[in-house]
Motif scaffolding. Structure first.
Motif: not given
Ligand SMILES: [Zn+2]
Length: 162
Positions: A44, A133-134, A137, A140
């Motif tokens: 990220y 999920e975090e 995030r 990626n």
């Protein structure tokens, strides 16, 4: 008293594996004389790299002066490359070693559209613990890891060829 002996050190073991193996690790972006550039997990922060000293030392003061100067110069070269290639709002430089006490720099490009851009990255990373999920995030990046690694390597090639 050292915190870790080289034979118990995670990074020393990895460095050995990279030396011994003929198969290239796709996360190894570049090998400098005194350090190795590895693409970090949290893309990220696109372009995030870890620069690992080839010598096991816990503090900068433990490196011979010429080695330390060279290690720091390699870090600055990598920083320049990340700035040029990814044009972050700000670059974060961190030399922590609390968890793995073997000299390594975290170079985190920080972007203006990151809502946490005024805080250290670890706040978001810690918050992501146990939250798949975090974590996804933060893991990626905007392009595949191989492409990010290639872009960094190409810039380093240009800069070191000068
Ligand atoms: Zn080590």
């Amino acid at each position: 008293m050292p915190l870790t002996l080289p034979e118990q050190c995670l990074f020393c073991r990895r460095l050995q594996t990279w030396e011994a193996s003929s198969k290239a690790d796709p996360d190894v972006v570049w090998r400098f004389p005194h350090s190795v550039v590895v693409l970090g997990s949290w893309q990220y922060y696109h372009g995030y790299c870890v620069l690992i000293s080839r010598i096991h030392a816990e503090e900068l003061s433990q490196l011979e002066r010429t080695v330390r100067d060279a290690f720091l110069a390699e870090m600055c070269l990598l920083a320049e490359v990340l700035e040029k290639e990814f044009q972050p709002r700000k670059l974060n430089y961190e030399l922590l070693g609390n968890q793995v006490p073997h000299l390594h720099w975290h170079l985190f490009p920080r972007y203006a559209d990151d809502p946490g851009h005024l805080k250290p990255v670890w706040v978001a990373i810690e918050r992501a613990e146990g939250n798949a999920e975090e974590q996804a995030r933060l893991t990626n990046g905007p392009c595949p890891r191989e492409e990010t690694a290639r872009r960094i390597a190409r810039r380093l090639q240009e800069l070191t060829a000068r």
